[in-house]
Scaffold this active site. Structure first.
Site, PDB file in Angstrom:
ATOM      1  N   GLU A  41      12.141  46.990  26.634  1.00  8.99           N
ATOM      2  CA  GLU A  41      12.563  48.261  26.062  1.00  8.99           C
ATOM      3  C   GLU A  41      11.495  48.865  25.145  1.00  8.99           C
ATOM      4  O   GLU A  41      11.382  50.093  25.026  1.00  8.99           O
ATOM      5  CB  GLU A  41      13.875  48.086  25.289  1.00  8.99           C
ATOM      6  CG  GLU A  41      14.453  49.360  24.710  1.00  8.99           C
ATOM      7  CD  GLU A  41      14.741  50.433  25.744  1.00  8.99           C
ATOM      8  OE1 GLU A  41      14.688  51.625  25.381  1.00  8.99           O
ATOM      9  OE2 GLU A  41      15.011  50.093  26.914  1.00  8.99           O
ATOM     10  N   HIS A  43       8.235  48.896  25.642  1.00 11.03           N
ATOM     11  CA  HIS A  43       7.344  49.672  26.501  1.00 11.03           C
ATOM     12  C   HIS A  43       8.005  50.974  26.942  1.00 11.03           C
ATOM     13  O   HIS A  43       7.369  52.028  26.980  1.00 11.03           O
ATOM     14  CB  HIS A  43       6.977  48.876  27.752  1.00 11.03           C
ATOM     15  CG  HIS A  43       6.180  47.637  27.505  1.00 11.03           C
ATOM     16  ND1 HIS A  43       6.719  46.379  27.633  1.00 11.03           N
ATOM     17  CD2 HIS A  43       4.885  47.458  27.145  1.00 11.03           C
ATOM     18  CE1 HIS A  43       5.789  45.475  27.385  1.00 11.03           C
ATOM     19  NE2 HIS A  43       4.671  46.100  27.066  1.00 11.03           N
ATOM     20  N   GLY A 153       2.081  50.992  20.879  1.00 10.16           N
ATOM     21  CA  GLY A 153       3.081  50.469  19.963  1.00 10.16           C
ATOM     22  C   GLY A 153       2.476  50.018  18.650  1.00 10.16           C
ATOM     23  O   GLY A 153       1.363  49.483  18.604  1.00 10.16           O
TER      24      GLY A 153
END
Length: 290
Positions: A41, A43, A153
């Protein structure tokens, strides 16, 4: 619920650029999310963020050999391209770029990138080969895709800082966006390597976030950073981690050490610790008490 159409996949730089050129002729902007696959999730949140910022989204899946040392998990890193493609399509991705090693590093390739600066210390001490490999593959991917924006991220905070420096230094015209770390219901940062954890190790891993939060609060309150870092390392070992590579409080923007041993500017606390054969990393902002 309607089925999602299969995600188009290209495996050559030529095919990738042909698709992007077609989008450009239609006036579309392009977002990009580079991954090594085994998607979760976290990514998919990056893909959705890219979709908010661009008309078309490309994700890459490539397990990059140049960032792994000989003793690391290149051979066993989880690979699940078909499932990844399904997840990407559901998240709104428009194209998957899944090149081979030979496509990314043709025979005779000798160019390397020495990042320096931000790549030193922390991950650079324990994985000295990594950031050179990351910088090389990211530079290649950004030049291949030529996206308007690329989303990374924040879980890999040092990597995000290195990529931003790389783009500035090499004049790559892609805006780099950092997306907040996605966590499970217990606060554990989502990671493809979490799949390596046993049930017992998973329970221990979920304590990492809490230890960092407590250490960050102490740092924000003016405690000596040497004490904060030492106490956090000891807390992780008591929790059941087998080894701690580092816990460090650094300046958020450049990862510099605070010379006075007090966090007197925006800071980040970063950690890397082992559970058996699995190495986990995490970080979070050190916020001043309100």
């Amino acid at each position: 619920m309607a089925e999602t159409d299969p995600l188009p996949v290209v495996r050559s730089v030529a095919a990738l650029r042909d698709t992007v050129s077609g989008w450009r002729r239609q006036g579309f902007t392009v977002g990009f999310v580079p991954t090594m696959g085994a998607l979760h999730e976290g990514h998919l949140t990056l893909v959705r963020e890219a979709g908010q910022r661009a008309d078309r989204v490309i994700a890459s899946v490539f397990v990059n050999p140049t960032q792994f040392a000989a003793h690391e998990d290149l051979g066993t890193y989880p690979r699940q391209e078909a499932r990844d493609a399904e997840l990407l399509a559901e998240a709104g991705c428009n194209l998957l770029f899944a090149p081979s090693v030979e496509e990314m590093y043709p025979a005779g390739a000798t160019t390397t990138i020495n990042v320096g600066g931000l790549a030193g210390g922390l991950e650079g001490d324990f994985r000295p080969q990594m950031f050179g490999g990351v910088a090389l593959v990211v530079a290649k991917l950004l030049n291949q895709v030529r996206a308007d924006v690329a989303v990374f991220g924040e879980k890999d905070w040092q990597q995000l800082m290195v990529v931003r420096r790389l783009v500035r230094d090499l004049d790559i015209p892609t805006e780099i966006i950092g997306s907040p770390t996605m966590r499970d219901g217990h606060g554990l940062a989502l990671s493809s390597r979490n799949a390596y954890l046993t049930a017992a190790e998973l329970e221990i891993a979920r304590q990492l976030n809490g230890v960092l939060a407590e250490a960050g609060a102490a740092a924000a309150s003016g405690a000596s950073l040497d004490t904060v870092e030492r106490d956090a390392c000891e807390a992780l070992l008591r929790a059941g981690f087998s080894h701690v590579d580092y816990v460090a409080v650094r300046r958020a923007d450049d990862l510099a050490v605070f010379p006075a041993e007090v966090a007197e500017a925006p800071a980040r606390i970063l950690a890397a610790a082992w559970l058996g054969r699995t190495r986990l990393i995490d970080n979070m902002a050190v916020a001043k008490p309100s």
